[in-house]
Design a protein around this motif. Structure first.
Motif, PDB file in Angstrom:
ATOM      1  N   ALA A  60      18.690  52.920 113.578  1.00  0.00           N
ATOM      2  CA  ALA A  60      18.669  53.553 112.265  1.00  0.00           C
ATOM      3  C   ALA A  60      19.243  52.661 111.177  1.00  0.00           C
ATOM      4  O   ALA A  60      19.008  52.901 109.992  1.00  0.00           O
ATOM      5  N   THR A  61      20.020  51.657 111.569  1.00  0.00           N
ATOM      6  CA  THR A  61      20.657  50.811 110.550  1.00  0.00           C
ATOM      7  C   THR A  61      19.816  49.597 110.180  1.00  0.00           C
ATOM      8  O   THR A  61      20.162  48.877 109.239  1.00  0.00           O
ATOM      9  N   VAL A  62      18.768  49.329 110.899  1.00  0.00           N
ATOM     10  CA  VAL A  62      17.919  48.169 110.603  1.00  0.00           C
ATOM     11  C   VAL A  62      16.507  48.658 110.319  1.00  0.00           C
ATOM     12  O   VAL A  62      16.114  49.760 110.709  1.00  0.00           O
ATOM     13  N   ASP A  63      15.748  47.812 109.636  1.00  0.00           N
ATOM     14  CA  ASP A  63      14.362  48.156 109.339  1.00  0.00           C
ATOM     15  C   ASP A  63      13.543  48.167 110.617  1.00  0.00           C
ATOM     16  O   ASP A  63      13.777  47.372 111.540  1.00  0.00           O
ATOM     17  N   SER A  64      12.588  49.062 110.658  1.00  0.00           N
ATOM     18  CA  SER A  64      11.701  49.127 111.815  1.00  0.00           C
ATOM     19  C   SER A  64      10.843  47.877 111.881  1.00  0.00           C
ATOM     20  O   SER A  64      10.610  47.209 110.863  1.00  0.00           O
ATOM     21  N   PRO A  65      10.337  47.526 113.058  1.00  0.00           N
ATOM     22  CA  PRO A  65       9.462  46.345 113.155  1.00  0.00           C
ATOM     23  C   PRO A  65       8.233  46.451 112.251  1.00  0.00           C
ATOM     24  O   PRO A  65       7.793  45.452 111.683  1.00  0.00           O
ATOM     25  N   ALA A  66       7.696  47.660 112.122  1.00  0.00           N
ATOM     26  CA  ALA A  66       6.512  47.831 111.265  1.00  0.00           C
ATOM     27  C   ALA A  66       6.847  47.542 109.805  1.00  0.00           C
ATOM     28  O   ALA A  66       6.069  46.877 109.093  1.00  0.00           O
ATOM     29  N   LEU A  67       8.030  48.001 109.360  1.00  0.00           N
ATOM     30  CA  LEU A  67       8.418  47.746 107.980  1.00  0.00           C
ATOM     31  C   LEU A  67       8.705  46.264 107.767  1.00  0.00           C
ATOM     32  O   LEU A  67       8.340  45.698 106.725  1.00  0.00           O
TER      33      LEU A  67
ATOM     34  N   LYS B 163       9.806  54.968 103.448  1.00  0.00           N
ATOM     35  CA  LYS B 163      10.143  56.393 103.415  1.00  0.00           C
ATOM     36  C   LYS B 163      10.354  56.918 104.834  1.00  0.00           C
ATOM     37  O   LYS B 163      11.278  57.713 105.087  1.00  0.00           O
ATOM     38  N   GLU B 164       9.513  56.475 105.749  1.00  0.00           N
ATOM     39  CA  GLU B 164       9.697  56.894 107.147  1.00  0.00           C
ATOM     40  C   GLU B 164      11.039  56.406 107.688  1.00  0.00           C
ATOM     41  O   GLU B 164      11.745  57.157 108.381  1.00  0.00           O
ATOM     42  N   ASP B 165      11.415  55.175 107.379  1.00  0.00           N
ATOM     43  CA  ASP B 165      12.715  54.663 107.820  1.00  0.00           C
ATOM     44  C   ASP B 165      13.863  55.453 107.221  1.00  0.00           C
ATOM     45  O   ASP B 165      14.851  55.773 107.909  1.00  0.00           O
ATOM     46  N   ASP B 166      13.742  55.760 105.948  1.00  0.00           N
ATOM     47  CA  ASP B 166      14.801  56.547 105.294  1.00  0.00           C
ATOM     48  C   ASP B 166      14.923  57.924 105.929  1.00  0.00           C
ATOM     49  O   ASP B 166      16.038  58.446 106.100  1.00  0.00           O
ATOM     50  N   ASP B 167      13.794  58.524 106.264  1.00  0.00           N
ATOM     51  CA  ASP B 167      13.837  59.841 106.909  1.00  0.00           C
ATOM     52  C   ASP B 167      14.504  59.744 108.289  1.00  0.00           C
ATOM     53  O   ASP B 167      15.287  60.632 108.675  1.00  0.00           O
ATOM     54  N   ASN B 168      14.204  58.684 109.004  1.00  0.00           N
ATOM     55  CA  ASN B 168      14.827  58.509 110.325  1.00  0.00           C
ATOM     56  C   ASN B 168      16.339  58.333 110.197  1.00  0.00           C
ATOM     57  O   ASN B 168      17.119  58.891 110.985  1.00  0.00           O
ATOM     58  N   ARG B 169      16.773  57.550 109.214  1.00  0.00           N
ATOM     59  CA  ARG B 169      18.213  57.361 109.007  1.00  0.00           C
ATOM     60  C   ARG B 169      18.886  58.684 108.639  1.00  0.00           C
ATOM     61  O   ARG B 169      20.013  58.971 109.083  1.00  0.00           O
TER      62      ARG B 169
ATOM     63  N   ARG C 134      17.934  61.662 109.539  1.00  0.00           N
ATOM     64  CA  ARG C 134      18.045  62.510 110.732  1.00  0.00           C
ATOM     65  C   ARG C 134      19.187  62.056 111.631  1.00  0.00           C
ATOM     66  O   ARG C 134      19.930  62.882 112.178  1.00  0.00           O
ATOM     67  N   VAL C 135      19.352  60.742 111.804  1.00  0.00           N
ATOM     68  CA  VAL C 135      20.446  60.236 112.635  1.00  0.00           C
ATOM     69  C   VAL C 135      21.794  60.602 112.023  1.00  0.00           C
ATOM     70  O   VAL C 135      22.729  61.013 112.715  1.00  0.00           O
ATOM     71  N   LYS C 136      21.896  60.471 110.709  1.00  0.00           N
ATOM     72  CA  LYS C 136      23.153  60.814 110.049  1.00  0.00           C
ATOM     73  C   LYS C 136      23.469  62.294 110.179  1.00  0.00           C
ATOM     74  O   LYS C 136      24.622  62.696 110.381  1.00  0.00           O
ATOM     75  N   ALA C 137      22.419  63.116 110.085  1.00  0.00           N
ATOM     76  CA  ALA C 137      22.637  64.558 110.257  1.00  0.00           C
ATOM     77  C   ALA C 137      23.105  64.876 111.668  1.00  0.00           C
ATOM     78  O   ALA C 137      23.965  65.729 111.880  1.00  0.00           O
ATOM     79  N   SER C 138      22.535  64.151 112.642  1.00  0.00           N
ATOM     80  CA  SER C 138      22.963  64.368 114.028  1.00  0.00           C
ATOM     81  C   SER C 138      24.405  63.943 114.229  1.00  0.00           C
ATOM     82  O   SER C 138      25.159  64.572 114.963  1.00  0.00           O
ATOM     83  N   GLU C 139      24.831  62.885 113.558  1.00  0.00           N
ATOM     84  CA  GLU C 139      26.227  62.440 113.668  1.00  0.00           C
ATOM     85  C   GLU C 139      27.174  63.498 113.135  1.00  0.00           C
ATOM     86  O   GLU C 139      28.256  63.713 113.674  1.00  0.00           O
ATOM     87  N   ASN C 140      26.751  64.154 112.058  1.00  0.00           N
ATOM     88  CA  ASN C 140      27.614  65.184 111.477  1.00  0.00           C
ATOM     89  C   ASN C 140      27.725  66.400 112.378  1.00  0.00           C
ATOM     90  O   ASN C 140      28.737  67.087 112.388  1.00  0.00           O
ATOM     91  N   GLU C 141      26.643  66.678 113.133  1.00  0.00           N
ATOM     92  CA  GLU C 141      26.651  67.859 113.995  1.00  0.00           C
ATOM     93  C   GLU C 141      27.397  67.588 115.298  1.00  0.00           C
ATOM     94  O   GLU C 141      28.054  68.448 115.854  1.00  0.00           O
ATOM     95  N   SER C 142      27.264  66.367 115.808  1.00  0.00           N
ATOM     96  CA  SER C 142      27.897  66.048 117.091  1.00  0.00           C
ATOM     97  C   SER C 142      28.357  64.603 117.076  1.00  0.00           C
ATOM     98  O   SER C 142      27.669  63.728 116.564  1.00  0.00           O
ATOM     99  N   MET C 143      29.501  64.358 117.616  1.00  0.00           N
ATOM    100  CA  MET C 143      30.038  63.005 117.660  1.00  0.00           C
ATOM    101  C   MET C 143      29.344  62.159 118.723  1.00  0.00           C
ATOM    102  O   MET C 143      29.438  60.937 118.717  1.00  0.00           O
ATOM    103  N   GLU C 144      28.651  62.796 119.647  1.00  0.00           N
ATOM    104  CA  GLU C 144      28.011  62.058 120.731  1.00  0.00           C
ATOM    105  C   GLU C 144      26.578  61.726 120.320  1.00  0.00           C
ATOM    106  O   GLU C 144      25.676  62.540 120.441  1.00  0.00           O
TER     107      GLU C 144
END
Length: 880
Positions: free
Chosen positions: A753-760, A726-732, A734-744
């Motif tokens: 954001a595209t790979v599983d975290s080391p903890a997962l 769930k934490e990984d999904d939330d991070n993804r 947020r990154v996707k939302a940032s992409e929509n707001e700004s291209m940079e």
């Protein structure tokens, strides 16, 4: 003097100030809370006489708050179901308009009912089954009182029978829906049957059609069994839906005319009101809630591991003239009411005991025998006049002995019985004695081994609460039975539990002389304690053990102990003892020495294990020397054997030490399972009488501890993976939302954001490893039972009598059974319990487990194998 006066006055001022502070801290009820509590508590003296006063109090309360009043009714109905007929009567009175009232609009009772329905809909939406069922009881009484239309009530009940036709409906959901419909029909039957005879017949037929599909499930959870016979005997136990159908059929034959003899209906004494009946809104029972909080070990996808629910069999202890027959209408109502009290008041066993003993005042007069010395105003009702205490005990113990597991913890039922005895020892005491004698007599009549184990547990705890006073001499003649007979096994088990709760010498003194002898095999010859094999100087390896003990006492480092063990191994190898297994001996000496250090208390044990974890892991790896060892499985088995031998006089400690070894991952659950089937029977006072490959309650406790450990680890790992995912999904997100707001967007952030975290990733690997361990433990347990019950020629120590006890006519010849036959019968019982309790996990791996364990029997004619597969198929839901 002045000082004393000042002190005295100061003390008064402090006292007055404290009293003022206490008054300030008192909870002040608001007018709304006060009227709600009055409604909830009404009827404690005489419900019928209190109704007019309560009606006046409700009408005079201002301002009018219908939602507050309906909430009070909902609380009363769902938490005090024995008052439901009187709440229905109170609502009926509130339907009347006071004399001189000319206001327009719906009467107060109608407003409360409409708001009450909203609460019922909320219960239904949440699938709060108990509250839903009790609300239906309330509606059924109101239907008989002609406040609710028969059409809408019938439609409500039919909405629950529709659940029974759902594809793949679980037994738990179907059972609860059937109870809602069936009990509503029992209560509202007189009105519903006269309104539409066909609808009442359809409801009964729907429940009957579903119940017919549960025959084999009933056979597997029946508390009495004949092993091979699939016919369930209803003489000593009754299944819940069977009794419901029996009660409905009896009432339906007479158009529900006998309902008046089942429960009070005070509202029928009022004149019918000229009001429009309330039409209950139509409902649709929501589907089951499936929480996606688990993972499939094979696919990694979210699935639900749900606890299996089985038919409910309640044990009968007394004849119908002592306690009500639950298959009769009145008997079903009484048992259901008592079970509701037991379940609802689980939070307060003292209050529960009081309400159980006061239950007769909420039922029809003459239902139970009056208390000794009480004035009898009415003649007993025909076919009733039951004994209250015996009825209560039969109900409480029936709930406690539910298979495969009781709904509450065992300590609750045991504590409740203790509270009942304290409240009324003169009347409850005889009921306890009769219950114990009846259960003891059932031990040789096919009583399930798990029920027998719980019986022994309750007996021991109950004796400990009342001075361990029991008439043991009644059972002395049973010492002539074979040593593994269920009655003799019960005596040993109960006394072992009693010793755990007291002292060996004290319990020994409570037994008659014939039971005290070693030849009776009833009580151990010595008190529970350690058995350090190397403590005696005349025994071999005494000096070696003392050297290791001195290292432990000096708190030497684990590395130093390992070095010493290498030296010890070299010394033993150079000895002239040809048959000596050096590695096993070194492990035994080391483990027993460590346990000897920790034998003083639990804290000493934990400290010793934690301090020398590296040493224990070194032993478990087989590395007792730099040159190697006997391999991991043999090394772990040696550790378990050493621990069991050290605590052979205290089998409770064997289970505790095994649990700690699994907790610290010195051994795996699979190791404990394998050791139990091969070595468990040789531990304890009856080791010389243990039959080949038999399984008793002691071995079952070890198996259950290992399986629960494996399953618990998987559950914890699954929850951890769910949180991290769930934490990984939330991070993804947020990154996707940032992409929509700004291209940079930072490239590294995108990649993370595209790979599983080391903890997962780590958690998923741990989850995968633990699921393999879980599967291995289940597989090894199944293999152990198959080797015991359907042995092949290559199996070691097979019991030749495992097939004898399931042969045609075997049960009728049980009086001639010896040690091995009863051993085999008990092993069959624990196999049934294994399949019942762990059926959700077995179903998860059913294909793999079947292929590994049962494929060898395909095409072969083997009665034992066929019974093994039959029990297996029922447990995993492949045989309806």
């Amino acid at each position: 003097m002045s000082y004393e006066r000042r002190g005295h006055g100061g003390g008064n001022r402090r006292r007055y100030r404290d009293d003022y502070d206490d008054r300030r801290r008192e909870v002040q009820e608001s007018p709304e809370e006060r009227i709600r509590n009055v409604i909830i508590k009404f009827g404690e003296v005489d419900a019928v006489e209190e109704i007019p006063r309560l009606e006046k109090q409700i009408r005079e309360h201002e301002p009018l708050n219908v939602s507050n009043l309906s909430e009070a009714f909902r609380i009363g109905v769902t938490e005090q179901p024995y008052k439901i007929p009187y709440y229905a009567t109170l609502l009926r009175v509130l339907y009347e308009r006071p004399e001189g009232d000319t206001t327009e609009g719906a009467p107060l009772g109608r407003l409360i009912l409409e708001d009450f329905w909203k609460g019922f809909q909320a219960y239904l939406d949440k699938l709060a089954w108990r509250e839903t069922r009790l609300c239906i009881h309330f509606f059924a009484h109101l239907t008989t009182a002609k406040l609710i239309s028969a059409d809408s009530m019938t439609a409500l009940l039919q909405s629950f029978t529709a659940v029974l036709d759902e594809f793949g409906v679980s037994h738990g959901r179907a059972k609860r829906a059937a109870l809602c419909a069936g009990e509503g029909l029992i209560i509202g039957g007189p009105t519903l049957k006269s309104h539409s005879s066909a609808s009442a017949d359809e409801i009964i037929a729907a429940i009957q059609a579903y119940n017919d599909t549960t025959a084999t499930q009933q056979w597997l959870v029946s508390p009495t069994t004949k092993m091979s016979s699939t016919t369930v005997s209803n003489e000593n136990a009754h299944e819940l839906l069977d009794t419901l159908l029996s009660a409905l059929s009896t009432l339906n034959e007479n158009d529900f005319a006998d309902t008046d003899n089942c429960f009070p209906r005070p509202y029928v004494n009022f004149v019918d009101l000229e009001v429009e009946a309330y039409n209950l809104p139509s409902v649709l029972v929501p589907p089951e809630i499936i929480e996606l909080d688990s993972l499939s070990p094979d696919s990694g996808e979210d699935t639900q591991v749900k606890k299996e629910e089985w038919p409910e069999f309640y044990l009968r202890l007394f004849p119908n003239d002592i306690s009500p027959d639950p298959s009769s209408p009145a008997g079903y109502i009484v048992r259901t009411a008592l079970l509701d009290i037991i379940e609802i008041f689980e939070v307060n066993r003292k209050e529960c005991a009081r309400l159980l003993l006061e239950y007769p005042k909420w039922n029809l007069p003459g239902t139970f025998k009056p208390k000794p010395g009480a004035t009898v105003e009415l003649e007993p009702v025909a076919g009733k006049d039951w004994q209250l205490e015996s009825t209560i005990f039969e109900t409480v113990l029936g709930a406690y002995f539910l298979l495969p597991e009781a709904q509450q913890k065992s300590i609750y039922y045991i504590g409740l019985i203790t509270e009942l005895c304290k409240l009324s020892p003169s009347t409850v005491g005889p009921a306890v004695g009769k219950s114990i004698r009846k259960l003891y007599g059932s031990l040789s009549e096919g009583l399930d081994v798990e029920v027998a184990r719980r019986f022994a547990e309750w007996f021991a705890v109950h004796m400990s609460n009342f001075g361990f006073q029991w008439v043991w001499k009644e059972w002395v003649p049973d010492l002539a039975l074979t040593v593994q007979h269920p009655r003799r096994a019960f005596m040993r088990r109960a006394i072992e539990f009693e010793i755990r709760l007291s002292y060996h010498d004290r319990i020994l003194k409570t037994l008659p002389e014939p039971m005290q002898t070693p030849e009776a095999y009833t009580i151990a010859e010595q008190a529970p304690g350690p058995a350090f094999e190397y403590d005696d100087p005349s025994k071999p390896h005494h000096d070696a053990a003392q050297s290791i003990l001195n290292l432990f006492r000096g708190r030497a480092k684990a590395e130093d102990v390992v070095t010493h063990l290498d030296t010890l191994r070299s010394t033993l190898e150079s000895s002239e003892d040809v048959g000596l297994n050096v590695d096993a001996t070194v492990r035994s000496i080391t483990v027993q020495s460590l346990l000897n250090i920790g034998s003083r208390s639990f804290s000493h044990l934990l400290n010793a294990i934690e301090r020398y974890l590296p040493l224990l892991r070194h032993l478990a790896s087989g590395g007792v020397s730099s040159t190697g060892g006997n391999g991991i499985p043999e090394a772990k088995a040696d550790i378990l054997t050493a621990a069991a031998a050290f605590w052979k006089y205290n089998r409770q400690m064997v289970g505790i030490v095994f649990d700690k070894l699994m907790q610290y991952q010195i051994v795996d659950p699979t190791d404990v399972v394998g050791w139990t089937f091969l070595n468990g029977a040789v531990i304890g006072q009856l080791s010389e009488l243990a039959g080949p490959m038999n399984l008793s309650a002691f071995e079952w406790d070890l198996l259950k501890g290992a399986l629960d450990k494996a399953n618990g680890r998987v559950m914890i790992a699954r929850r951890k993976v769910t949180v991290l995912r769930k934490e990984d999904d939330d991070n993804r997100a947020r990154v996707k939302a940032s992409e929509n707001e700004s291209m940079e967007v930072d490239t590294d952030a995108k990649q993370e954001a595209t790979v599983d975290s080391p903890a997962l990733t780590t958690a998923l690997k741990a989850f995968s490893s633990l699921t393999r361990e879980q599967k291995a433990a289940l597989s090894r347990t199944l293999e152990g039972f198959i080797s015991s019950l359907a042995p092949s020629a290559s199996d070691a120590n097979p019991n030749p009598h495992t097939r004898t006890v399931i042969a045609d006519g075997a049960w009728e010849n049980r009086d001639t059974w010896g040690r091995d036959e009863w051993n085999a019968w008990e092993t069959w019982g624990w196999y049934r319990q294994f399949c019942r309790v762990y059926s959700p996990y077995l179903r998860t791996y059913s294909t793999t487990l079947y292929t590994v364990s049962f494929s060898r029997f395909d095409g072969a004619s083997n009665p034992a194998a066929e019974l093994l597969k039959k029990i297996w198929n029922i447990a995993i839901g492949q045989e309806a």
